[in-house]
Design an enzyme around this catalytic site. Structure first.
Site, PDB file in Angstrom:
ATOM      1  N   GLY A  53      38.378 107.645  58.217  1.00  0.00           N
ATOM      2  CA  GLY A  53      38.009 106.430  58.942  1.00  0.00           C
ATOM      3  C   GLY A  53      36.896 106.565  59.950  1.00  0.00           C
ATOM      4  O   GLY A  53      36.684 105.663  60.754  1.00  0.00           O
ATOM      5  N   TRP A  55      33.595 106.542  59.514  1.00  0.00           N
ATOM      6  CA  TRP A  55      32.513 105.570  59.350  1.00  0.00           C
ATOM      7  C   TRP A  55      32.967 104.167  59.778  1.00  0.00           C
ATOM      8  O   TRP A  55      32.194 103.412  60.346  1.00  0.00           O
ATOM      9  CB  TRP A  55      31.987 105.578  57.896  1.00  0.00           C
ATOM     10  CG  TRP A  55      30.988 106.683  57.674  1.00  0.00           C
ATOM     11  CD1 TRP A  55      30.887 107.828  58.396  1.00  0.00           C
ATOM     12  CD2 TRP A  55      29.935 106.725  56.707  1.00  0.00           C
ATOM     13  NE1 TRP A  55      29.859 108.600  57.935  1.00  0.00           N
ATOM     14  CE2 TRP A  55      29.254 107.953  56.898  1.00  0.00           C
ATOM     15  CE3 TRP A  55      29.511 105.880  55.695  1.00  0.00           C
ATOM     16  CZ2 TRP A  55      28.161 108.329  56.101  1.00  0.00           C
ATOM     17  CZ3 TRP A  55      28.428 106.260  54.905  1.00  0.00           C
ATOM     18  CH2 TRP A  55      27.760 107.478  55.110  1.00  0.00           C
ATOM     19  N   ASP A  80      40.448 102.154  50.830  1.00  0.00           N
ATOM     20  CA  ASP A  80      40.741 103.503  50.343  1.00  0.00           C
ATOM     21  C   ASP A  80      42.010 103.466  49.523  1.00  0.00           C
ATOM     22  O   ASP A  80      42.840 102.574  49.682  1.00  0.00           O
ATOM     23  CB  ASP A  80      40.883 104.494  51.492  1.00  0.00           C
ATOM     24  CG  ASP A  80      40.581 105.918  51.044  1.00  0.00           C
ATOM     25  OD1 ASP A  80      39.544 106.458  51.446  1.00  0.00           O
ATOM     26  OD2 ASP A  80      41.371 106.482  50.255  1.00  0.00           O
ATOM     27  N   ASP A  96      41.971 100.419  44.766  1.00  0.00           N
ATOM     28  CA  ASP A  96      41.115 101.224  43.910  1.00  0.00           C
ATOM     29  C   ASP A  96      39.770 100.505  43.773  1.00  0.00           C
ATOM     30  O   ASP A  96      39.742  99.325  43.417  1.00  0.00           O
ATOM     31  CB  ASP A  96      41.831 101.337  42.555  1.00  0.00           C
ATOM     32  CG  ASP A  96      41.034 102.129  41.540  1.00  0.00           C
ATOM     33  OD1 ASP A  96      39.909 102.560  41.863  1.00  0.00           O
ATOM     34  OD2 ASP A  96      41.545 102.310  40.427  1.00  0.00           O
ATOM     35  N   ASP A 121      31.226 107.045  51.941  1.00  0.00           N
ATOM     36  CA  ASP A 121      31.094 108.475  52.258  1.00  0.00           C
ATOM     37  C   ASP A 121      32.097 109.277  51.430  1.00  0.00           C
ATOM     38  O   ASP A 121      32.502 110.360  51.805  1.00  0.00           O
ATOM     39  CB  ASP A 121      31.325 108.682  53.764  1.00  0.00           C
ATOM     40  CG  ASP A 121      30.966 110.093  54.202  1.00  0.00           C
ATOM     41  OD1 ASP A 121      30.115 110.726  53.556  1.00  0.00           O
ATOM     42  OD2 ASP A 121      31.543 110.567  55.195  1.00  0.00           O
ATOM     43  N   LYS A 161      26.966 108.619  49.752  1.00  0.00           N
ATOM     44  CA  LYS A 161      26.747 110.063  49.688  1.00  0.00           C
ATOM     45  C   LYS A 161      26.341 110.457  48.271  1.00  0.00           C
ATOM     46  O   LYS A 161      26.892 109.942  47.294  1.00  0.00           O
ATOM     47  CB  LYS A 161      28.049 110.783  50.064  1.00  0.00           C
ATOM     48  CG  LYS A 161      27.872 112.288  50.282  1.00  0.00           C
ATOM     49  CD  LYS A 161      29.135 113.062  50.028  1.00  0.00           C
ATOM     50  CE  LYS A 161      30.238 112.828  51.029  1.00  0.00           C
ATOM     51  NZ  LYS A 161      30.117 113.619  52.235  1.00  0.00           N
TER      52      LYS A 161
END
Lengths: 315, 1142
Positions: A53, A55, A80, A96, A121, A161
């Site tokens: 958490g 970000w 998440d 999901d 990320d 990322k």
């Protein structure tokens, strides 16, 4: 080694604890913001693969801070698979990112409005095989891109990322289909030695007639047949930008515990304890010497008190 | 013809035969994709060649294996590229068309016709998530096909691509779900016979499911509610592979072990890979031999093969009677002519002072000592050869200085010797150089070692007293190990004591060069001395290495071809020799310290390892025709004192196990759970002093004599081969080429050293012609990852030998320095002797603090990132190091003084310094100017001026010049200086984390000025760059000459660039299978001088430090416009040698 050794090895790990971030990666988003002004005009933001958490924390501090100054209402959604500790001002969705229902839920939270910014990320469970890990990371990014095409407004920004590996140029070429500005950004808090970097995709402009579709995964590109893209100079490349002030701490440098004379070093415990790792049970067994072992021949054959524990071989 | 083993590294497939185990053929199959699987096509067994499908990434290709001798590989079709990642491929059976059923990573499947290269069917599962693993069960038709997928959500899903559900957007429904793993699933295996499915997971477990029938006719999906039969926890880390063979389960993982399970229990542990774990596993059984073959492929690139025999019932069951003897305290095995375990004889001494022998499965009393031999006694046995037969002589010592010596066959013919009047601390036998006698050493309570020459006839003994040794003063003053050796022309004793010292005693002058009759002569003369009551002065050591093995003492000393090996309870084996000092005295000198594995501190001895099949490259003809020639060569070698270290195994205690440990392969050769140290033991091996994979242990535990099961080459247990040696288990961080050695027959080896994250330094010999690779040595002194290597190498004229001073540096601010002596024999066989020169750590002060566990270490944990030789003098090296704490440091290394010293440091960069490079310029007055280039994470290159004179006193506090080159860290730097008429032109190439390649041309004028800050006038003449030379961090580059660059990157391309007047041009790129490339070594092909082609010009890495510092060579080098042919060795996750034609 001791508990202070990690503080010494990694300055941003230590700073994150001292500043109350849940992970050191918070600095990466902060430094990218310095370069790209990611949060300007952003009222609806999505954090994909948010746990633990950090970000979301950055989004919350940056956007909410501005909200208090009287700007428009800010909405932040964190998605998440696993539950994470609640964060003030952040709506959590446990879901999901490959499911259409998750995209719909995000839009619902934004009251039908698309998001201004999507960040991701997430990193997958690594196998240690580089080609597999790079592939799985690329699939995670494409899954994030796929859900982003459902929720992001035209002109919006997507940050994710990437691993700069063998086939990274294929990913670049794919992102360039959806965004007019794609940059590979490396915040100074991300170590030089790591292949991790971030794509900052600005100005979302899906191709003419593109209909977002979650029922099939977005597959990655392949090299063209004559392998010109593979070994030739015609690879798709995107600009590279190092982000963050040079005067900031150097993530590769090893610092002494005493950073400056005025402040005595004090150990800070982690903001959040690590989540349950998959190997928890195995570690428990190992600590208690309960892992199965090959019975030493002498023990089974020479100890008169014990029956032979080795099962007989069958042929 | 037996089935072969196939292995792959990157896109290259290699086939090995099992009889005998060796490599046969290699073939590059998948271009730039890494091979993940090989699947044979079952079918016509009579077909001359077997078709196989090879897949990896998104590619699949068909190959053919010809079962010739040797095996041959051939590709039969072009690569077929699919749209998604391939997880499993199976051949469809029963169809004449070559169809492949393929499972893809997004949980979809397709049917591929390999003849037309078309996809016949393609179907997705309704669960469309990513899979980490999949298993295809193919049968006769597409509708029979069943897929088992291991999802990203830790589940196993079973589905049939033939079932299409309209309700699910024409996708296939999931038929079964198996839940239980708490990590992703890496591998799945199914056994048809047992109806069992096995899954290996990130959660470190293997789960065995009673699934029932899967696949087959109609595509069955197993039981309604499959039961999890077993959850197997046995691996110390993640489990990567699982295979089923009948009722046995084989699993292998990140901990480097392969476990064989039966009924939920581990029944066999196979370990033989370096760090990084086992990645691939293959099992096959040969029904005729009742043996199982296990092949494992490691992350270290090694391929191991094991043959597991079927354990039979205990052939001899003498253990029961062995335990009958009460209160044994010492055990010895008696050597015999036919050395087999079953007729092995034991001699045991009890605490009642009785000596018993175990023969014919019962204990017999040999000798009963008087009361003073009770409760404390020592026993040692020597086997003395007399006229082709062995006579065993036993010595028993007690607490009041008596030593009873008697032949085991005739205990009444014994003699009682006196060694002082206190406790006998140790007894040591040493065999004579000729038959008929042995020396006996008894260490008394008074610090004296009493010595006798024991002359043995069949039933009688004759004893002659010899001069005693006096041990150095210390507590616990007794001898623990001794061997008699011949130095140049003197007899001497190399001893070890309880204090940890190694001692050298020279035999009395009149006792030199003893053999046979001379010994008897000595005996007589000494007897006369005794008779005359001449007081003989005790001998004192001529050389002593006091306490080298630490306070726990030396445990053994061994001699093998001119070198000595000692073991101690400090966990170390020391390899040492004796040499003549300047004052013409013998002195002992330690060459190298070898540690056993972590936690194995109590070492007992070493055993020489036999060279295995395939390690020697002697052609057969050599053994017959020219064996005499070889012998002569060997003799010459010993003349030159060119001794070489043997491969050895370490015997000792690891926790509660008795272990025989191979330090090179990091593998347990024997492991017996005996309860740990502090007990009497005797190891029986086929051949004394050697380990031949055939050994057993007899030991005393809980008041009884116990024996271990023997390990046997054949029927029992396991036998292992190394098909391919592993290099580094984890990433290789640095590489340095030392040079090339050649045999007289022109076999040639490139010698390189590599350092890696697994904290080891490996010395490798590469054959560039055929890609063969040999591990010459593994150095394990680093405690953290090795990041930098440099060396200064010298070669002899014939190039048959090479001597190099190698320095390695890395994490925890550690520097190690070695002298390597590498030789090449006539047939290309290589030898490598390592001498440890010096070691250094910045925080040595801290390590010495006693109460450091209570304190917080405030200093940074510095890592050394890069290293370069700044100056080289005959007796020392000056090294520049890039340090993670923001400093550039200079160290001097003195080989003579065995010392490394910090000379200078500067925190100018204030950031992590990533790379350093050096060059040397010479002015008209022949003054040498050493330039140091250092680069940090801010993309700046600093240039420092060190002249020879200023190194010792006045050093620069600031750089003389700074070049901005990159926007982020500079991973690699290389310098090429060219001397022109009145100035120097220096090319500085740098590669950055930003993927950029920058070439900065600087002009340096040397002005006659005493002011050190203004000695050099520097101008940046020109700077050109390629902003995205690589799509990923540029991690390593080399300047081949002033206008050619080779660069490597994490994007797995190796690029060749040309520097022209208008900038840098891309010349070529090659895809490499080495991921995470971190280092490069580059050298030019050397042409055979005999064939008269071009002269030797070496570019690149190998003699970089030598040439560039020499200054004068630079002008010559500038003439070479470009190499025509060369090699690039790229290191990262593995290594690859690339042949480059320019």
């Amino acid at each position: 080694m001791g508990r202070s050794s990690k503080d010494k090895r990694d300055i941003y790990y230590r700073l994150a604890k001292e500043e109350g971030w849940r992970a050191r990666s918070a600095f990466k988003l902060l430094q990218m913001d310095q370069e790209f002004n990611l949060f300007t005009g952003v009222n609806r933001a999505v954090d994909l693969c948010a746990a633990p958490g950090s970000w979301s924390q950055v989004l919350s501090r940056k956007l909410r801070g501005r909200e208090e100054k009287g700007d428009a209402e800010v909405k932040i959604v964190a998605v998440d698979l696993q539950a994470m500790a609640p964060l003030p001002g952040v709506t959590q969705i446990q879901g999901d990112i490959t499911k259409i229902s998750t995209a719909e839920e995000i839009i619902r939270h934004f009251e039908g409005q698309p998001a201004d910014l999507v960040v991701c990320d997430g990193a997958p469970d690594v196998t240690g095989l580089h080609d597999v890990d790079e592939y799985i990371q690329a699939q995670l990014l494409l899954a994030a891109l796929n859900i982003t095409t459902h929720v992001l407004k035209r002109g919006g920004t997507f940050v994710a990322k990437i691993f700069r590996g063998k086939d990274v140029t294929l990913l670049y070429s794919q992102l360039k289909i959806f965004f007019s500005g794609v940059t590979c950004a490396k915040p100074r808090s991300s170590r030089n030695s790591s292949i991790e970097a971030f794509v900052v995709c600005q100005n979302y402009q899906p191709p003419e007639g593109y209909i977002p579709n979650m029922s099939n995964p977005l597959l990655d590109h392949s090299y063209d047949v004559d392998f010109n893209q593979l070994e030739g100079p015609n690879r798709v490349i995107v600009p590279f930008l190092a982000c963050g002030d040079l005067s900031a701490y150097d993530s590769d440098r090893t610092y002494p515990l005493q950073l400056d004379d005025s402040k005595e070093y004090q150990y800070t415990p982690p903001t959040q304890l690590p989540i349950q790792p998959p190997y928890q049970q195995a570690c428990h067994l190992r600590r208690n010497n309960l892992l199965s072992k090959e019975d030493a021949p002498s023990a089974s054959n020479n100890n008169p008190d014990s029956e032979k524990t080795t099962p007989g071989w069958t042929s | 013809v037996h089935s072969p083993v196939e292995s792959s590294e990157g896109p290259v497939l290699t086939v090995y035969s099992l009889h005998p185990p060796k490599s046969c053929s290699s073939l590059s199959v998948l271009q730039h994709q890494r091979i993940h699987g090989i699947r044979p096509r079952r079918g016509d067994a009579k077909a001359p060649a077997q078709e196989k499908s090879v897949f990896g990434g998104k590619a699949v290709r068909l190959i053919r294996l010809h079962p010739l001798d040797p095996f041959q590989l051939e590709t039969i079709r072009p690569i077929m590229e699919l749209h998604d990642w391939i997880l499993d491929v199976r051949w469809m059976s029963g169809d004449p068309h070559p169809f492949l059923c393929i499972a893809l990573a997004h949980n979809s499947a397709l049917l591929l016709d390999t003849e037309t290269e078309t996809t016949l069917f393609r179907q997705s599962c309704s669960e469309g998530c990513l899979l980490y693993s999949a298993l295809v069960l193919a049968h006769k038709s597409w509708s029979d096909t069943v897929i088992v997928g291991g999802t990203v959500f830790n589940q196993l899903v079973i589905w049939k691509p033939g079932d299409v559900a309209e309700s699910l957007e024409s996708k296939s429904p999931v038929v079964r779900r198996l839940l239980g793993h708490s990590g992703v699933i890496f591998d799945i295996s199914y056994s048809q016979n047992e109806g069992v499915l096995a899954s290996a997971s990130d959660d470190r477990s293997v789960r065995i499911w009673q699934i029932g029938n899967l696949g087959g006719n109609g595509g069955q999906c197993g039981n309604q509610n499959p039961v999890c039969l077993h959850v197997l926890y046995g691996h110390q880390a993640r489990v990567f592979s699982v295979r089923l063979l009948n009722s046995k389960v084989f699993s292998a993982g990140e901990d480097g072990t392969c476990l064989m399970w039966d009924n939920g229990q581990v029944i066999q542990t196979l370990k033989g890979h370096r760090a990084g774990g086992v990645r691939a596993l293959a099992i096959s059984s040969e029904s005729c031999e009742k043996a199982i073959w296990v092949a494992s492929g490691g992350a270290d690139g090694g391929v191991r093969l094991w043959k597991l025999g079927v354990k039979q019932d205990q052939v001899e069951d003498n253990e029961e009677n062995l335990k009958d003897l009460k209160f044994p305290i010492v055990i010895c095995t008696l050597d015999s002519e036919e050395s087999t375990w079953s007729n092995c004889r034991f001699l045991v001494c009890t605490d009642k002072g009785g000596v018993y022998e175990y023969t014919n499965k019962k204990w017999e009393l040999v000798w009963q000592g008087p009361p003073e031999f009770q409760s404390y006694c020592l026993m040692e046995v020597a086997s003395v050869k007399i006229k082709e037969s062995l006579v065993h002589v036993c010595a028993v010592g007690n607490i009041c200085g008596s030593v009873q010596v008697f032949p085991v066959a005739n205990p009444k013919g014994g003699i009682c010797l006196v060694a002082g009047n206190g406790k006998i601390h140790s007894l040591i036998w040493q065999k004579g150089s000729a038959d008929g006698g042995a020396w006996l050493l008894a260490s008394g309570s008074d610090g004296l070692v009493y010595r006798w020459w024991v002359e043995v006839t069949k039933r009688e003994l004759q004893v002659v007293e010899m001069t005693s040794f006096e041990l150095p003063m210390c507590t616990k003053r007794w001898l623990t190990a001794a061997i008699r050796v011949h130095l140049i022309e003197d007899a001497a004793w190399v001893c070890g004591d309880r204090r940890g010292s190694l001692l050298l005693y020279q035999e009395c002058q009149n006792a030199t060069m003893l053999s046979g009759e001379e010994q008897t002569l000595l005996v007589k003369s000494t007897m006369e001395n005794l008779a005359n009551k001449v007081k003989i002065q005790e001998l004192t050591p001529v050389s002593a290495l006091f306490g080298v093995h630490g306070k726990q003492g030396v445990t053994s000393v061994f001699e093998h071809s001119g070198l000595f090996y000692s073991t101690g309870r400090d966990g170390c084996v020391r390899i040492f020799h004796s040499k003549m000092s300047e004052s013409q005295e013998y002195i002992l000198e330690v060459l190298r310290v070898q540690r056993a594995c972590k936690g194995m501190e109590w070492l007992e001895k070493i055993l020489i390892l036999e060279t295995k099949v395939g390690q020697e490259v002697k052609p057969l003809a050599a053994e017959n025709k020219e064996s005499t020639e070889i012998n002569q060569l060997c003799l010459k070698n010993t003349d030159k004192q060119n001794v070489q270290e043997a491969r050895f195994a370490i015997v000792g205690f690891h926790g509660s196990h008795f272990v025989v440990w191979d330090p090179v392969r990091q593998e347990r050769l024997l492991s017996v759970l005996c309860g740990g140290g502090h007990r009497s033991w005797s190891l029986w091996t086929d051949e004394k002093g050697h380990w031949t994979e055939n050994g057993a242990l007899a030991f005393i535990k809980q008041g009884a004599v116990l024996t271990s099961e023997r390990t046997l080459k054949e029927a029992n247990g396991k036998i292992g081969w190394s098909l391919k040696e592993g290099i580094h288990g984890r990433g290789i961080g640095c590489v340095h080429r030392l040079g090339r050695i050649m045999s007289q027959r022109n076999a040639c080896w490139e010698i390189v050293v590599t350092g890696g994250e697994d904290t080891s330094v490996t010395i490798l010999a590469l054959n560039p012609k055929n890609g063969e690779m040999k591990v010459l040595g593994v150095l394990t002194d680093h405690i953290s990852s090795v990041r930098a290597l440099t060396a200064v190498a010298k070669q002899d004229v014939g190039r048959t030998a090479l001597s190099a001073l190698v320095v390695s540096a890395g994490g925890r601010a550690q520097i190690q320095c070695y002298r390597l002596l590498i030789g090449c024999g006539e047939w290309g066989e290589t030898s490598c002797q390592v001498i440890q020169v010096a070691a250094h750590r910045l925080d040595e002060q801290w390590e010495r603090k006693r109460n450091r566990h209570k304190m917080v270490k405030m200093d940074p944990e510095t890592r050394y990132m890069s290293m370069a030789v700044l100056e080289q003098t005959p007796d020392s090296l000056i090294l520049a190091l890039a340090c993670s704490d923001g400093a550039v440091r200079l160290f001097s290394v003195s080989e003579v003084k065995h010392h490394i010293e910090l000379l200078w440091e500067s925190f100018h960069h204030q950031r992590c310094v990533l790379s350093v490079a050096t060059c040397c310029l010479q002015d008209t007055q022949c003054n040498r100017h050493q330039l140091l280039f250092s680069a940090a994470t801010d993309g700046q290159i600093a240039v420092w001026d060190f002249t020879s004179s200023s190194l010792s006193n006045q050093n620069p506090s600031t750089p003389i010049f700074t070049i901005p080159a990159h926007q982020s860290g500079i991973n690699s730097l290389d310098i090429y200086p060219v001397c022109l008429i009145d100035f120097h032109h220096v090319t500085v190439a740098s590669g950055g984390d930003d993927g950029q390649l920058t070439v900065s041309q600087i002009k340096i004028q040397i002005v006659d000025n005493s002011d050190p800050q203004n000695r050099l006038l520097i101008n940046l003449v020109n700077q050109s760059c390629i902003p995205l030379a690589h799509a990923a961090p540029l991690t390593s580059l080399k300047l081949l000459n002033k206008n050619q660059i080779v660069s490597a990157s994490c994007d797995q391309r190796v690029c060749l660039w040309r520097i022209g007047s208008a900038g840098i041009h891309h010349q070529r790129a090659v895809c490499s299978h080495v991921a995470d490339a971190a280092a490069l070594a580059v050298w030019e092909e050397e042409y055979d001088q005999k064939s008269g082609s071009s002269a030797e010009v070496v570019f690149g890495d190998g003699e970089e430090s030598g040439n560039k510092n020499a200054g004068e060579v630079c002008t010559e080098k500038s003439d070479t416009e470009g190499a025509e042919e060369g090699y690039v060795l790229i290191c990262g996750c593995g290594l690859q040698l690339i042949h480059v034609l320019v």
